[in-house]
Design an enzyme around this catalytic site. Structure first.
Site, mmCIF file in Angstrom:
data_model
loop_
_atom_site.group_PDB
_atom_site.id
_atom_site.type_symbol
_atom_site.label_atom_id
_atom_site.label_comp_id
_atom_site.label_asym_id
_atom_site.label_seq_id
_atom_site.Cartn_x
_atom_site.Cartn_y
_atom_site.Cartn_z
ATOM 1 N N HIS A 46 0.847 -1.202 0.000
ATOM 2 C CA HIS A 46 0.000 0.000 0.000
ATOM 3 C C HIS A 46 0.876 1.244 0.000
ATOM 4 C CE1 HIS A 46 -3.431 -2.311 1.940
ATOM 5 N NE2 HIS A 46 -2.419 -3.011 2.398
ATOM 6 N N TYR A 47 0.316 2.373 -0.425
ATOM 7 C CA TYR A 47 0.923 3.637 0.005
ATOM 8 C C TYR A 47 0.011 4.254 1.049
ATOM 9 C CZ TYR A 47 -1.792 6.137 -3.737
ATOM 10 O OH TYR A 47 -2.750 6.639 -4.581
ATOM 11 N N THR A 48 0.626 5.097 1.895
ATOM 12 C CA THR A 48 -0.137 5.637 3.032
ATOM 13 C C THR A 48 -1.076 6.761 2.619
ATOM 14 O OG1 THR A 48 1.656 7.184 3.465
ATOM 15 C CG2 THR A 48 1.680 5.093 4.686
ATOM 16 N N GLU A 113 2.550 -0.978 4.533
ATOM 17 C CA GLU A 113 2.267 0.401 4.123
ATOM 18 C C GLU A 113 3.586 1.082 3.792
ATOM 19 O OE1 GLU A 113 -0.409 2.234 3.670
ATOM 20 O OE2 GLU A 113 -2.056 1.074 4.589
ATOM 21 N N HIS A 151 -2.617 -3.247 -3.299
ATOM 22 C CA HIS A 151 -3.977 -3.132 -2.778
ATOM 23 C C HIS A 151 -4.987 -3.033 -3.929
ATOM 24 C CE1 HIS A 151 -6.584 -1.163 0.614
ATOM 25 N NE2 HIS A 151 -7.000 -2.358 0.281
ATOM 26 N N ASP A 161 -3.906 2.246 -4.765
ATOM 27 C CA ASP A 161 -2.534 2.148 -4.238
ATOM 28 C C ASP A 161 -1.965 0.741 -4.431
ATOM 29 O OD1 ASP A 161 -4.457 1.406 -2.126
ATOM 30 O OD2 ASP A 161 -2.727 1.206 -0.815
HETATM 31 ZN ZN LIG Z 1 -4.109 0.450 0.645
#
Ligand SMILES: [Zn+2]
Length: 251
Positions: A46-48, A113, A151, A161
């Site tokens: 994921h990215y935050t 993340e 994700h 993301d």
């Molecule tokens: Zn995510």
């Protein structure tokens, strides 16, 4: 009352209670010593979508606008690696979605993340730290290195993301995730792209969203129409020698 009695019993037998998992009252408990923690079979990146690691460490220990959230790891843009949930526990990062036959991704995965707001490139120290972490997780937890997804791959209708800037090719060159061979031939006449997307692991219920997720990952844009290069990539990913790497196996 029953609860109070249970608490009292636990206090009396504190060490025993602390180590006992809840048991099913409908069965006779005949414990075996031969077990360990359940192991995840997928890694979700994921990215935050936030601007600092401090902000994300707070969010991942409290909640975002949708409710309580967490991930197993957070990788800062300076390459620092934080762990928030033990590998054997179920973190709350994936939400609803599907990958292959897996419908409860939180139960089946490790969530990572990455500190990135979605508009800036991922930093070199961050990518190197992520590669070290993937090396550790796939080795230690025996997760197949190809089972690294984004994700957006598992929730194409809801998520974008880790986004179009994420260096999937670089990961693939280090042995993680899937990637087509550069010299793979064009897809044959009549090639069924939607079937191939399913075979790779995507839920194709929402066609445009699925294509967008595929393009985000393999073309670095959010296109919603497949072109000849997409078909070539999909064909390469579903060649017989690739099948079996793609959809996480149960074990
Ligand atoms: Zn995510």
């Amino acid at each position: 009352m029953k609860k109070l009695a249970a608490v009292a019993l636990c206090v009396a037998l504190l060490s025993a209670c602390a180590h006992q998992a809840p048991r099913n009252p409908m069965a006779t408990w005949v414990p075996s010593p031969n077990f360990d923690e359940r192991r995840p079979v997928v890694i979700v990146l994921h990215y935050t979508e936030q601007d600092s690691v401090e902000q994300s460490l707070h969010t991942l220990r409290t909640r975002n606008s949708g409710g309580p959230v967490s991930s197993h790891y957070l990788v800062g843009d300076d390459g620092a690696i934080y762990q928030l949930v033990a590998d054997g526990h179920r973190a709350w990062h994936a939400g609803g979605g599907r990958w292959g036959t897996i419908t409860d991704l939180n139960s089946a995965s490790i969530g990572i993340e990455i500190d990135n707001n979605g508009r800036e490139p991922f930093t070199e120290p961050q990518v190197q730290a992520l590669l070290r972490l993937l090396e550790d997780l796939t080795g230690r937890l025996r997760i197949p290195p190809s089972h690294v997804i984004g994700h957006s791959d598992l929730a194409p209708s809801r998520k974008i993301d880790p986004g179009p800037l994420f260096p999937w090719r670089r990961l693939a060159e280090a042995g993680f995730g899937i990637w087509p061979a550069d010299d793979a031939p064009p897809a044959p006449e009549g090639f069924d792209a939607m079937r191939a997307l399913e075979q790779v692991g995507y839920d194709t219920t929402h066609r445009e969203a699925t294509i967008r997720a595929f393009r985000l990952r393999f073309r670095g844009d959010a296109g919603t129409v497949l072109d000849a290069e997409d078909l070539r990539i999909l064909h390469a990913l579903t060649l017989p020698d690739q099948v079996g790497l793609l959809v996480p196996a149960s074990r």
